[in-house]
Design an enzyme around this catalytic site. Structure first.
Site, PDB file in Angstrom:
ATOM      1  N   CYS A  91       0.836  -1.204   0.000  1.00 42.58           N
ATOM      2  CA  CYS A  91       0.000   0.000   0.000  1.00 42.58           C
ATOM      3  C   CYS A  91       0.877   1.263   0.000  1.00 42.58           C
ATOM      4  O   CYS A  91       1.513   1.549  -1.002  1.00 42.58           O
ATOM      5  CB  CYS A  91      -0.965  -0.054   1.178  1.00 42.58           C
ATOM      6  SG  CYS A  91      -2.343   1.100   1.037  1.00 42.58           S
ATOM      7  N   HIS A 110      -3.177  -5.764   1.347  1.00 43.95           N
ATOM      8  CA  HIS A 110      -2.401  -5.896   2.591  1.00 43.95           C
ATOM      9  C   HIS A 110      -2.250  -7.347   3.044  1.00 43.95           C
ATOM     10  O   HIS A 110      -3.051  -7.816   3.871  1.00 43.95           O
ATOM     11  CB  HIS A 110      -3.102  -5.116   3.704  1.00 43.95           C
ATOM     12  CG  HIS A 110      -2.989  -3.641   3.573  1.00 43.95           C
ATOM     13  ND1 HIS A 110      -2.118  -2.898   4.343  1.00 43.95           N
ATOM     14  CD2 HIS A 110      -3.630  -2.766   2.762  1.00 43.95           C
ATOM     15  CE1 HIS A 110      -2.242  -1.613   4.016  1.00 43.95           C
ATOM     16  NE2 HIS A 110      -3.147  -1.501   3.066  1.00 43.95           N
ATOM     17  N   GLU A 145      -0.377  -8.589   5.200  1.00 48.68           N
ATOM     18  CA  GLU A 145      -0.144  -8.719   6.653  1.00 48.68           C
ATOM     19  C   GLU A 145      -1.444  -8.793   7.435  1.00 48.68           C
ATOM     20  O   GLU A 145      -1.446  -9.171   8.608  1.00 48.68           O
ATOM     21  CB  GLU A 145       0.738  -7.561   7.158  1.00 48.68           C
ATOM     22  CG  GLU A 145       0.027  -6.238   7.401  1.00 48.68           C
ATOM     23  CD  GLU A 145      -0.244  -5.440   6.122  1.00 48.68           C
ATOM     24  OE1 GLU A 145      -0.133  -6.006   5.029  1.00 48.68           O
ATOM     25  OE2 GLU A 145      -0.579  -4.247   6.243  1.00 48.68           O
TER      26      GLU A 145
END
Lengths: 80, 222
Positions: free
Chosen positions: B85, B194, B196
């Site tokens: 991002c 994302h 994560e």
């Protein structure tokens, strides 16, 4: 003290969502027939004399940081 | 394997990225934007957020942070770097990846569980995927519209450097539905979604994010 203006605009072929939003808001308000593209204006006060070297330096600053030349064009001019 | 995660002023997802590294079997190492040392890490993650408040352009000021000089230098020497991002935006501004991210064409912030296709497994961060694997990763951004000139896009497509592509909907107007790209060597990858956020069944719509880190760590995940 000399003032130098750097105008940064999205390249013509790059979509400008902010300009489109402003355009449609203007139309809603009755300001018809205007098509807006939105950019940025930087006003730079230069310490000391504005030599060609200093102006060249501002061009390099614009190319390095103020504009992203992948998506934007810039223009450097001295304010009279 | 020691994986560094850079914190800039305004970074949001550094803690999640550090946690994801740990959950996937790596050793997380916090890195600070104002330090010019990477502390000998084996890889670097540039996490999501709004570095320097997105002032000027997303990633434009972070790209000149002291830590980035070393990231750029070591990336050139093969250090694996993942930009997520805002981290992707920083990598583009730093010219480690081509193109740029502009405001979403729909002019709204987008937050959704996004289906993606993995378009190349020949990178440091995608080796654990199957070719063409379809995955779901959290997407949340206002400026995720990937743009590059036609010659650059063709070069990326021809060289297999489009790493991820949006499926079902193009959430932001990105050219050719591009969600992420890789550099020519495959050690640097950037994407808007994302990974994560997709490592824990409690909070993620999938566990597909684990494979990014598993790719790096060279181990399979269950």
């Amino acid at each position: 003290m000399a003032k130098v203006i750097v105008d940064v605009m999205p390249k013509p072929e790059i979509l400008d969502p902010q300009g489109k939003a402003v355009t449609s808001a203007l139309k809603r308000l009755g300001f018809d027939g205007f098509s807006v593209r939105q950019g940025k204006r930087f006003e730079i006060d230069v310490d000391g004399e504005l030599t060609p070297e200093r102006l060249d330096q501002i061009g390099r600053a614009a190319d390095t940081l103020l504009a992203n030349t992948v998506i934007e064009n810039f223009d450097v001019r001295v304010e009279q | 394997m020691r994986v560094g995660v850079v914190t800039f002023p305004g970074t949001l997802d550094d803690t999640d990225a550090l946690r994801a590294v740990r959950l996937c079997g790596g050793q997380p190492v916090p890195l600070w934007h104002a330090s010019d040392s990477l502390h000998g890490v084996d890889a670097v993650v540039l996490p999501g957020g709004f570095s320097y408040g997105d002032y000027l352009r997303c990633g434009a000021i972070a790209r000149f942070a002291p830590v980035m000089g070393e990231v750029v230098r070591q990336a050139g020497a093969g250090l694996p770097v993942l930009g997520i991002c805002n981290g992707f935006q920083v990598l583009c501004e730093a010219h480690l990846l081509p193109g740029a991210l502009i405001r979403n064409d729909r002019r709204t912030f987008v937050c959704r569980d996004q289906r993606l296709r993995v378009e190349t497994v020949d990178t440091a961060w995608t080796g654990a995927f199957a070719p063409g694997e379809e995955i779901v990763i959290a997407l949340k951004n206002g400026e995720g519209n990937y743009q590059a000139d036609a010659a650059t896009v063709k070069q990326l497509e021809d060289a297999g450097r489009v790493a991820f592509r949006y499926l079902d909907v193009n959430p932001n107007g990105s050219v050719n539905d591009i969600a992420g790209v890789a550099n020519a060597a495959g050690n640097v990858v950037g994407l808007m979604p994302h990974p994560e956020h997709n490592v824990d069944p409690l909070t993620g719509a999938s566990l597909d994010g684990r494979k990014f880190f598993a790719s790096l760590l060279g181990q399979l995940v269950g």
